[in-house]
Design a protein around this motif. Structure first.
Motif, PDB file in Angstrom:
ATOM      1  N   GLY A  91      -5.051   0.365  -1.809  1.00 50.14           N
ATOM      2  CA  GLY A  91      -6.051   0.138  -2.840  1.00 50.14           C
ATOM      3  C   GLY A  91      -5.900  -1.200  -3.527  1.00 50.14           C
ATOM      4  O   GLY A  91      -6.803  -1.626  -4.262  1.00 50.14           O
ATOM      5  N   GLY A  92      -4.783  -1.846  -3.304  1.00 57.03           N
ATOM      6  CA  GLY A  92      -4.517  -3.131  -3.941  1.00 57.03           C
ATOM      7  C   GLY A  92      -5.157  -4.294  -3.214  1.00 57.03           C
ATOM      8  O   GLY A  92      -5.887  -4.126  -2.233  1.00 57.03           O
ATOM      9  N   SER A  93      -4.886  -5.489  -3.729  1.00 66.00           N
ATOM     10  CA  SER A  93      -5.464  -6.714  -3.181  1.00 66.00           C
ATOM     11  C   SER A  93      -4.367  -7.727  -2.879  1.00 66.00           C
ATOM     12  O   SER A  93      -3.282  -7.689  -3.468  1.00 66.00           O
ATOM     13  N   LEU A  94      -4.709  -8.626  -1.990  1.00 61.93           N
ATOM     14  CA  LEU A  94      -3.757  -9.647  -1.573  1.00 61.93           C
ATOM     15  C   LEU A  94      -4.534 -10.823  -1.020  1.00 61.93           C
ATOM     16  O   LEU A  94      -5.610 -10.632  -0.425  1.00 61.93           O
ATOM     17  N   LYS A 108      -5.661  -0.779   2.928  1.00 53.43           N
ATOM     18  CA  LYS A 108      -5.336   0.535   3.462  1.00 53.43           C
ATOM     19  C   LYS A 108      -4.000   0.463   4.198  1.00 53.43           C
ATOM     20  O   LYS A 108      -3.585  -0.617   4.631  1.00 53.43           O
ATOM     21  N   VAL A 109      -3.385   1.587   4.367  1.00 60.66           N
ATOM     22  CA  VAL A 109      -2.119   1.642   5.082  1.00 60.66           C
ATOM     23  C   VAL A 109      -2.271   1.043   6.486  1.00 60.66           C
ATOM     24  O   VAL A 109      -1.384   0.335   6.981  1.00 60.66           O
ATOM     25  N   GLU A 110      -3.414   1.280   7.086  1.00 63.32           N
ATOM     26  CA  GLU A 110      -3.655   0.766   8.441  1.00 63.32           C
ATOM     27  C   GLU A 110      -3.860  -0.740   8.504  1.00 63.32           C
ATOM     28  O   GLU A 110      -3.988  -1.311   9.579  1.00 63.32           O
ATOM     29  N   ASP A 111      -3.893  -1.401   7.362  1.00 59.81           N
ATOM     30  CA  ASP A 111      -3.946  -2.863   7.340  1.00 59.81           C
ATOM     31  C   ASP A 111      -2.557  -3.473   7.508  1.00 59.81           C
ATOM     32  O   ASP A 111      -2.428  -4.695   7.629  1.00 59.81           O
ATOM     33  N   VAL A 131       1.305  -2.297   3.596  1.00 61.79           N
ATOM     34  CA  VAL A 131       0.554  -1.506   2.630  1.00 61.79           C
ATOM     35  C   VAL A 131       1.126  -0.094   2.633  1.00 61.79           C
ATOM     36  O   VAL A 131       1.166   0.571   3.666  1.00 61.79           O
ATOM     37  N   SER A 132       1.563   0.350   1.473  1.00 63.50           N
ATOM     38  CA  SER A 132       2.166   1.669   1.366  1.00 63.50           C
ATOM     39  C   SER A 132       1.242   2.614   0.608  1.00 63.50           C
ATOM     40  O   SER A 132       0.449   2.193  -0.245  1.00 63.50           O
ATOM     41  N   SER A 133       1.370   3.885   0.921  1.00 62.39           N
ATOM     42  CA  SER A 133       0.502   4.893   0.279  1.00 62.39           C
ATOM     43  C   SER A 133       1.070   5.354  -1.045  1.00 62.39           C
ATOM     44  O   SER A 133       2.208   5.075  -1.396  1.00 62.39           O
TER      45      SER A 133
END
Length: 127
Positions: free
Chosen positions: A15-18, A87-90, A125-127
């Protein structure tokens, strides 16, 4: 010989940004397009987004459309990838690439179209 250096990768929660940056040693007229690819463990390297240096027009993989934004700053020789709603899949190693072909057939995400590659920056990316 153009050198590409990526930066900005780190661990972030879902849900975060980078923002990833790719700095080129030079933005010569020979570079027609630049792109970001990513490779997760055990998976093929896949194209994320491309920008055509002449008009700054980006295109995106379906998996990131609406969440990622690619831009270029020719004055700073920099390509930036703003990643939102991660997303985690990113999770993957992200690579910057640049190509010099004036025309090509098929999709932009063919690895052989890119002459220059960076060393990569890790995004987790962690959940």
């Amino acid at each position: 010989q153009v050198q590409l250096v990526e930066s900005g990768g780190r661990s972030v929660q879902a849900g975060g940004s980078l923002t990833l940056s790719c700095t080129a040693s030079e933005f010569t007229s020979s570079i027609k397009y630049m792109a970001w690819f990513r490779q997760a463990p055990g998976k093929e390297r896949e194209g994320v987004a491309i920008i055509y240096t002449a008009n700054g027009r980006p295109s995106y993989a379906d998996s990131v459309k609406g969440r990622f934004a690619l831009s270029q700053d020719k004055a700073k020789n920099t390509l930036s990838l703003q990643m939102n709603s991660l997303k985690v899949e990113d999770t993957a190693m992200y690579y910057c690439a640049a190509g010099t072909r004036s025309v090509f057939n098929g999709g932009w995400d063919q690895r052989e179209l890119y002459r220059y590659w960076g060393q990569g920056t890790q995004v987790t990316v962690s959940s």
